[in-house]
Design a protein around this motif. Structure first.
Motif, mmCIF file in Angstrom:
data_model
loop_
_atom_site.group_PDB
_atom_site.id
_atom_site.type_symbol
_atom_site.label_atom_id
_atom_site.label_comp_id
_atom_site.label_asym_id
_atom_site.label_seq_id
_atom_site.Cartn_x
_atom_site.Cartn_y
_atom_site.Cartn_z
ATOM 1 N N HIS A 12 6.165 6.824 21.385
ATOM 2 C CA HIS A 12 7.205 7.306 22.182
ATOM 3 C C HIS A 12 8.106 7.953 21.749
ATOM 4 O O HIS A 12 7.787 9.313 21.464
ATOM 5 C CB HIS A 12 8.656 5.506 21.208
ATOM 6 C CG HIS A 12 7.911 4.620 21.626
ATOM 7 N ND1 HIS A 12 7.028 3.828 21.069
ATOM 8 C CD2 HIS A 12 8.427 3.288 21.820
ATOM 9 C CE1 HIS A 12 6.230 2.755 21.301
ATOM 10 N NE2 HIS A 12 7.560 2.700 21.949
ATOM 11 N N GLY A 40 9.614 6.415 30.378
ATOM 12 C CA GLY A 40 10.149 6.217 32.189
ATOM 13 C C GLY A 40 8.535 5.403 32.640
ATOM 14 O O GLY A 40 8.920 5.395 33.691
ATOM 15 N N CYS A 41 8.239 4.492 31.652
ATOM 16 C CA CYS A 41 6.784 4.672 32.243
ATOM 17 C C CYS A 41 6.787 2.791 31.960
ATOM 18 O O CYS A 41 6.788 2.147 31.441
ATOM 19 C CB CYS A 41 5.477 4.686 31.259
ATOM 20 S SG CYS A 41 4.737 6.571 31.762
ATOM 21 N N ASP A 42 5.590 1.843 33.211
ATOM 22 C CA ASP A 42 5.673 0.843 33.398
ATOM 23 C C ASP A 42 4.106 0.736 33.064
ATOM 24 O O ASP A 42 3.534 2.054 31.933
ATOM 25 C CB ASP A 42 5.784 0.096 33.994
ATOM 26 C CG ASP A 42 4.501 0.513 35.441
ATOM 27 O OD1 ASP A 42 4.262 1.586 35.276
ATOM 28 O OD2 ASP A 42 5.222 -0.123 36.080
ATOM 29 N N THR A 43 3.889 -0.278 32.846
ATOM 30 C CA THR A 43 2.436 0.114 31.912
ATOM 31 C C THR A 43 1.422 0.838 32.934
ATOM 32 O O THR A 43 0.364 0.966 32.070
ATOM 33 C CB THR A 43 1.511 -1.449 31.914
ATOM 34 O OG1 THR A 43 2.105 -2.422 32.812
ATOM 35 C CG2 THR A 43 2.710 -2.212 30.730
ATOM 36 N N PRO A 66 1.366 -0.061 15.170
ATOM 37 C CA PRO A 66 0.772 -1.399 16.001
ATOM 38 C C PRO A 66 1.064 -1.878 16.627
ATOM 39 O O PRO A 66 0.537 -3.087 16.781
ATOM 40 C CB PRO A 66 -0.079 -1.427 14.406
ATOM 41 C CG PRO A 66 1.586 -1.267 13.519
ATOM 42 C CD PRO A 66 2.499 -0.096 14.622
ATOM 43 N N GLY A 67 1.280 -1.943 17.720
ATOM 44 C CA GLY A 67 2.551 -2.308 18.613
ATOM 45 C C GLY A 67 3.418 -2.462 20.140
ATOM 46 O O GLY A 67 3.884 -1.177 19.316
ATOM 47 N N GLY A 68 3.623 -2.809 21.314
ATOM 48 C CA GLY A 68 4.145 -2.113 21.744
ATOM 49 C C GLY A 68 3.372 -1.302 23.294
ATOM 50 O O GLY A 68 1.822 -1.872 22.791
ATOM 51 N N SER A 69 4.048 -0.767 23.933
ATOM 52 C CA SER A 69 3.283 -0.605 25.003
ATOM 53 C C SER A 69 2.380 0.923 24.732
ATOM 54 O O SER A 69 1.545 0.950 25.618
ATOM 55 C CB SER A 69 4.312 0.110 26.137
ATOM 56 O OG SER A 69 5.168 1.151 25.647
ATOM 57 N N LEU A 71 0.505 1.310 22.860
ATOM 58 C CA LEU A 71 -1.224 0.087 21.732
ATOM 59 C C LEU A 71 -1.863 -0.410 23.071
ATOM 60 O O LEU A 71 -2.973 -0.953 23.485
ATOM 61 C CB LEU A 71 -0.450 -0.821 20.658
ATOM 62 C CG LEU A 71 -1.521 -1.297 20.023
ATOM 63 C CD1 LEU A 71 -2.372 0.097 19.757
ATOM 64 C CD2 LEU A 71 -1.743 -3.020 18.972
ATOM 65 N N THR A 72 -1.062 -1.539 23.800
ATOM 66 C CA THR A 72 -1.293 -2.187 24.908
ATOM 67 C C THR A 72 -2.067 -1.383 25.783
ATOM 68 O O THR A 72 -3.053 -1.570 26.354
ATOM 69 C CB THR A 72 -0.804 -3.113 25.283
ATOM 70 O OG1 THR A 72 0.754 -2.425 25.797
ATOM 71 C CG2 THR A 72 -0.087 -4.540 24.136
ATOM 72 N N VAL A 75 -5.001 -0.125 23.739
ATOM 73 C CA VAL A 75 -6.671 -0.779 24.254
ATOM 74 C C VAL A 75 -7.266 -1.310 25.244
ATOM 75 O O VAL A 75 -8.082 -1.505 25.248
ATOM 76 C CB VAL A 75 -5.600 -2.166 23.298
ATOM 77 C CG1 VAL A 75 -7.155 -3.458 23.177
ATOM 78 C CG2 VAL A 75 -5.562 -1.401 21.841
ATOM 79 N N ARG A 76 -6.397 -1.333 26.237
ATOM 80 C CA ARG A 76 -6.657 -1.882 27.739
ATOM 81 C C ARG A 76 -7.836 -0.546 27.975
ATOM 82 O O ARG A 76 -8.679 -0.818 28.197
ATOM 83 C CB ARG A 76 -6.067 -2.188 28.124
ATOM 84 C CG ARG A 76 -4.713 -3.267 28.309
ATOM 85 C CD ARG A 76 -3.884 -3.542 30.119
ATOM 86 N NE ARG A 76 -2.845 -4.102 29.472
ATOM 87 C CZ ARG A 76 -1.734 -4.804 28.718
ATOM 88 N NH1 ARG A 76 -0.761 -2.808 29.224
ATOM 89 N NH2 ARG A 76 -1.134 -5.536 28.652
ATOM 90 N N ARG A 79 -11.241 -1.020 25.513
ATOM 91 C CA ARG A 79 -11.884 -2.038 26.433
ATOM 92 C C ARG A 79 -13.519 -1.743 26.632
ATOM 93 O O ARG A 79 -13.362 -1.131 27.970
ATOM 94 C CB ARG A 79 -11.376 -3.330 26.686
ATOM 95 C CG ARG A 79 -10.364 -4.094 25.565
ATOM 96 C CD ARG A 79 -9.600 -5.178 26.424
ATOM 97 N NE ARG A 79 -8.961 -6.379 25.702
ATOM 98 C CZ ARG A 79 -8.261 -6.701 26.005
ATOM 99 N NH1 ARG A 79 -8.182 -6.534 27.521
ATOM 100 N NH2 ARG A 79 -7.094 -6.724 25.694
#
Lengths: 126, 157
Positions: A12, A40-43, A66-69, A71-72, A75-76, A79
């Motif tokens: 962040h 300023g980012c979406d995913t 360990p959570g939030g945008s 991390l997500t 991890v994507r 994968r």
């Protein structure tokens, strides 16, 4: 590993830039890490920033929480991709260890960094 | 209690939602309304990682949310509902259960959108959608975190 690992700090606001500056100031190593902010980012936009930062190299992604945008998105990207590993709870101690152990496989480097970062969390007697 | 916050945020579950709003509201459950996430166990696991164990996280499709909203509104705990786009909140507010207020918390830059606020980018069609919601009596404001000013719709559309 023939190609040294790249470390990508995913954070962040300006946390990543601050950690980059601290690592460079302490070690003199300038080329091991890059920083990515989710400002300023979406995913989708964050995924693009991460992909550019990784640059097709084997990499460890150092995520702030360990959570939030951050991390997500990380991890994507990791994968099904053995050349990218993720560590959460980034701190300066784990980054300092990482820059001198970039010859490991990404998963091993991630585990080593997590251990180094954990060892740095203490409550010294005042 | 009821649903204390209906939020549009394309990042869905993240720090501003769980910590920024969740802590001061003392949220007991979060409803994440997204058809794609509802259909993917791995995506659900990712979002679950960002939520502390004391907060229940419910995944719902838009259709499930329309049906479930009356139940969640009667829940004694404080709830927060988040969706990633205007269409989803429009679907929820379009039924008889009612959504009185919508918080636009984060819609980011994409082709066809222009900057309205630092954290709100809208296409003209999306701006018109929000105005249509307001015309139906829904109070629409933009506010990323509770300590920020709630920006009235007319100031960002």
């Amino acid at each position: 590993m023939s190609e040294p690992l790249r470390g990508v700090i995913v954070s962040h606001a300006a946390v990543a830039d601050a950690l980059l500056a601290a690592v460079a100031a302490i070690t003199g190593v300038q080329d091991a890490l890059v920083g990515v902010s989710n400002d300023g980012c979406d995913t989708g936009a964050l995924a693009e920033r991460l992909t550019r930062a990784i640059g097709g190299q084997p990499a460890v992604l150092f995520v702030d929480l360990p959570g939030g945008s951050c991390l997500t998105s990380s991890v994507r990207l990791a994968r099904g991709n053995a050349s990218v590993a993720v560590v959460t709870g980034v701190n300066l101690a784990m980054l300092l260890d990482f820059v001198f152990h970039r010859d490991l496989a990404p998963g091993d480097a991630a585990r080593r960094a997590a251990e180094a970062g954990s060892r740095a969390i203490r409550t010294p007697a005042a | 209690m009821s649903i204390a916050l209906f939020r549009i945020d394309d990042r869905l579950i993240h720090g501003q939602v769980v910590v920024g709003w969740g802590k001061p509201l003392n949220v007991g459950f979060i409803v994440l309304v997204d058809d794609a996430v509802r259909a993917s166990a791995s995506e659900q696991e990712l979002y679950r990682m960002g939520v502390p164990p004391e907060i229940e996280l419910v995944f719902a499709s838009t259709a499930e949310a329309v049906a479930g909203l009356p139940v969640w509104k009667r829940d004694p705990r404080v709830g927060l509902l988040v969706a990633g786009d205007i269409d989803t909140l429009a679907a929820l507010s379009g039924n008889s259960h009612g959504v009185a207020r919508i918080n636009v918390g984060g819609l980011h830059s994409r082709p066809g959108r222009s900057a309205r606020l630092r954290y709100v980018y809208l296409s003209d069609a999306e701006a018109a959608q929000l105005k249509a919601l307001a015309a139906r009596g829904v109070e629409v404001t933009a506010q990323d975190v509770p300590t920020a000013r709630a920006v009235p719709l007319k100031d960002f559309t």
